[in-house]
Design a protein around this motif. Structure first.
Motif, PDB file in Angstrom:
ATOM      1  N   LEU A   1      43.518  32.830  50.461  1.00  0.00           N
ATOM      2  CA  LEU A   1      43.330  31.445  50.896  1.00  0.00           C
ATOM      3  C   LEU A   1      42.640  30.660  49.789  1.00  0.00           C
ATOM      4  O   LEU A   1      41.797  31.206  49.062  1.00  0.00           O
ATOM      5  CB  LEU A   1      42.465  31.390  52.154  1.00  0.00           C
ATOM      6  CG  LEU A   1      42.972  32.123  53.395  1.00  0.00           C
ATOM      7  CD1 LEU A   1      41.957  31.986  54.524  1.00  0.00           C
ATOM      8  CD2 LEU A   1      44.323  31.592  53.833  1.00  0.00           C
ATOM      9  N   PRO A   2      42.964  29.362  49.670  1.00  0.00           N
ATOM     10  CA  PRO A   2      42.189  28.531  48.754  1.00  0.00           C
ATOM     11  C   PRO A   2      40.713  28.603  49.143  1.00  0.00           C
ATOM     12  O   PRO A   2      40.383  28.688  50.334  1.00  0.00           O
ATOM     13  CB  PRO A   2      42.764  27.127  48.985  1.00  0.00           C
ATOM     14  CG  PRO A   2      44.151  27.370  49.495  1.00  0.00           C
ATOM     15  CD  PRO A   2      44.045  28.617  50.332  1.00  0.00           C
TER      16      PRO A   2
ATOM     17  N   ILE B   1      36.894  35.747  39.708  1.00  0.00           N
ATOM     18  CA  ILE B   1      38.095  34.926  39.849  1.00  0.00           C
ATOM     19  C   ILE B   1      38.899  35.041  38.560  1.00  0.00           C
ATOM     20  O   ILE B   1      38.495  34.524  37.517  1.00  0.00           O
ATOM     21  CB  ILE B   1      37.750  33.448  40.132  1.00  0.00           C
ATOM     22  CG1 ILE B   1      36.791  33.335  41.321  1.00  0.00           C
ATOM     23  CG2 ILE B   1      39.023  32.653  40.389  1.00  0.00           C
ATOM     24  CD1 ILE B   1      37.361  33.836  42.633  1.00  0.00           C
ATOM     25  N   LEU B   2      40.034  35.721  38.634  1.00  0.00           N
ATOM     26  CA  LEU B   2      40.871  35.939  37.452  1.00  0.00           C
ATOM     27  C   LEU B   2      41.641  34.675  37.084  1.00  0.00           C
ATOM     28  O   LEU B   2      41.866  33.800  37.921  1.00  0.00           O
ATOM     29  CB  LEU B   2      41.847  37.084  37.716  1.00  0.00           C
ATOM     30  CG  LEU B   2      41.245  38.419  38.165  1.00  0.00           C
ATOM     31  CD1 LEU B   2      42.355  39.460  38.333  1.00  0.00           C
ATOM     32  CD2 LEU B   2      40.197  38.906  37.188  1.00  0.00           C
ATOM     33  N   ASP B   3      42.051  34.598  35.825  1.00  0.00           N
ATOM     34  CA  ASP B   3      42.811  33.422  35.367  1.00  0.00           C
ATOM     35  C   ASP B   3      44.192  33.358  36.005  1.00  0.00           C
ATOM     36  O   ASP B   3      44.787  32.287  36.100  1.00  0.00           O
ATOM     37  CB  ASP B   3      42.954  33.451  33.845  1.00  0.00           C
ATOM     38  CG  ASP B   3      41.618  33.193  33.154  1.00  0.00           C
ATOM     39  OD1 ASP B   3      40.778  32.480  33.726  1.00  0.00           O
ATOM     40  OD2 ASP B   3      41.420  33.717  32.041  1.00  0.00           O
TER      41      ASP B   3
ATOM     42  N   ALA C   1      41.211  27.837  43.116  1.00  0.00           N
ATOM     43  CA  ALA C   1      40.743  29.216  43.271  1.00  0.00           C
ATOM     44  C   ALA C   1      41.194  29.763  44.619  1.00  0.00           C
ATOM     45  O   ALA C   1      40.982  29.140  45.662  1.00  0.00           O
ATOM     46  CB  ALA C   1      39.229  29.271  43.162  1.00  0.00           C
ATOM     47  N   PHE C   2      41.824  30.947  44.584  1.00  0.00           N
ATOM     48  CA  PHE C   2      42.244  31.639  45.801  1.00  0.00           C
ATOM     49  C   PHE C   2      41.412  32.909  45.958  1.00  0.00           C
ATOM     50  O   PHE C   2      41.131  33.598  44.976  1.00  0.00           O
ATOM     51  CB  PHE C   2      43.730  32.012  45.744  1.00  0.00           C
ATOM     52  CG  PHE C   2      44.658  30.848  45.959  1.00  0.00           C
ATOM     53  CD1 PHE C   2      45.264  30.644  47.196  1.00  0.00           C
ATOM     54  CD2 PHE C   2      44.924  29.950  44.934  1.00  0.00           C
ATOM     55  CE1 PHE C   2      46.123  29.580  47.397  1.00  0.00           C
ATOM     56  CE2 PHE C   2      45.776  28.878  45.130  1.00  0.00           C
ATOM     57  CZ  PHE C   2      46.377  28.686  46.362  1.00  0.00           C
ATOM     58  N   VAL C   3      41.043  33.225  47.213  1.00  0.00           N
ATOM     59  CA  VAL C   3      40.219  34.393  47.501  1.00  0.00           C
ATOM     60  C   VAL C   3      40.838  35.158  48.659  1.00  0.00           C
ATOM     61  O   VAL C   3      41.421  34.563  49.581  1.00  0.00           O
ATOM     62  CB  VAL C   3      38.770  33.974  47.859  1.00  0.00           C
ATOM     63  CG1 VAL C   3      37.939  35.177  48.287  1.00  0.00           C
ATOM     64  CG2 VAL C   3      38.120  33.275  46.669  1.00  0.00           C
ATOM     65  N   ARG C   4      40.730  36.497  48.630  1.00  0.00           N
ATOM     66  CA  ARG C   4      41.237  37.320  49.724  1.00  0.00           C
ATOM     67  C   ARG C   4      40.636  36.873  51.055  1.00  0.00           C
ATOM     68  O   ARG C   4      39.432  36.658  51.163  1.00  0.00           O
ATOM     69  CB  ARG C   4      40.880  38.796  49.497  1.00  0.00           C
ATOM     70  CG  ARG C   4      41.799  39.522  48.582  1.00  0.00           C
ATOM     71  CD  ARG C   4      41.620  41.035  48.639  1.00  0.00           C
ATOM     72  NE  ARG C   4      40.598  41.489  49.531  1.00  0.00           N
ATOM     73  CZ  ARG C   4      39.493  42.149  49.140  1.00  0.00           C
ATOM     74  NH1 ARG C   4      39.282  42.356  47.855  1.00  0.00           N
ATOM     75  NH2 ARG C   4      38.624  42.575  50.021  1.00  0.00           N
TER      76      ARG C   4
END
Length: 200
Positions: free
Chosen positions: A135-136, A171-173, A188-191
Motif C-alpha cells: 500500500l502507498p 525503502i528500496l529505489d 513509497a509503498f509498504v507491505r
C-alpha cells in the motif's frame, strides 16, 4: 532419512534444460538434494527446484538461474548445448518480463499486479506481487488509522519508522521480491501486514 551436505555456490551450474544427452558423455555420481536459500541483490528469492550438492559444491538448475537473473535459457538438441541469451528475460513465474539496462548491467523488472478496487475512500492504488500486497505509505496509514504524524522518513538511510515502535522499514529505489518497501512513481509503498503490526 535424507542426508544433506552444506555447500557453496560455485561458478558452474547444473544443466538440466534438455533430456537428450550422448550416453558416452554421462558420468554417474553420488549427489544430494538440498533446499538452498538464494539472494538476489540482497533479497531472498525462492527456487522452484532444490539444489544439488556434489563434491562440496552446490549446483542450481540453469533455468532457475535464468529466471532470477533475466537470462533466457534454451536447449539446442542438435549440438547438445545450453544456450543463454540476454534481452529475453523471464520473471520468477516464468513469464516474459522487460529488462532494464543500467550501465551495461541487466536487471529484471518484476511484474506487480494493480488492485484498482482494493482501497476505498482513500487515494492511491494497492499493488500485489504473488501473495503480498503493498500500500502507498500514507494510504496504508489512513486505512489502519495510524496518525500520519507518527511516520518518520529518514532521507539518509531511506527508511521509514513509526514513533514509539521498533519497526524500521528500508525503502528500496525499486521493487524486489520479499522487500518491505519500495518507491514507485515517486511514491513509497509498504507491505500491508506492516501497518497491522504498527497498529497492535
Amino acid at each position: 532419512m535424507k542426508k544433506y551436505f552444506i555447500g557453496f555456490i560455485s561458478g558452474a551450474m547444473l544443466a538440466t534444460v534438455g533430456s537428450v544427452y550422448a550416453a558416452d558423455a554421462l558420468e554417474k555420481v553420488e549427489a544430494y538434494l538440498k533446499p538452498q536459500s538464494v539472494k538476489l541483490n540482497g533479497q531472498s528469492v525462492t527456487l522452484e527446484n532444490p539444489a544439488i550438492v556434489y563434491d562440496g559444491s552446490t549446483y542450481l538448475k540453469v533455468r532457475d538461474i535464468g529466471k532470477i537473473t533475466g537470462l533466457h535459457v534454451d536447449w539446442n538438441a542438435e549440438t547438445e548445448t545450453v544456450e543463454l541469451s540476454s534481452g529475453k528475460g523471464f520473471d520468477l513465474d516464468g513469464n516474459p518480463s522487460s529488462i532494464a539496462q543500467t550501465d551495461g548491467i541487466e536487471s529484471i523488472e518484476f511484474k506487480l499486479e494493480v488492485l484498482d478496487d482494493y482501497i476505498t475512500d482513500s487515494e492511491g492504488t494497492a499493488l500485489k506481487y504473488k501473495d503480498t500486497i503493498y500500500l502507498p505509505l500514507t494510504t496504508g496509514a489512513q486505512k489502519y488509522n495510524i496518525d500520519k504524524r507518527e511516520i518518520v522518513y529518514t532521507v539518509k538511510d531511506k527508511t521509514v519508522s513509526f514513533t514509539g515502535k521498533s519497526i524500521n522499514i528500508p525503502i528500496l529505489d525499486k521493487f524486489e521480491p520479499n522487500c518491505d518497501g519500495f518507491f514507485k512513481n515517486g511514491m513509497a509503498f509498504v507491505r500491508e501486514d506492516i501497518f497491522s503490526q504498527v497498529k497492535k
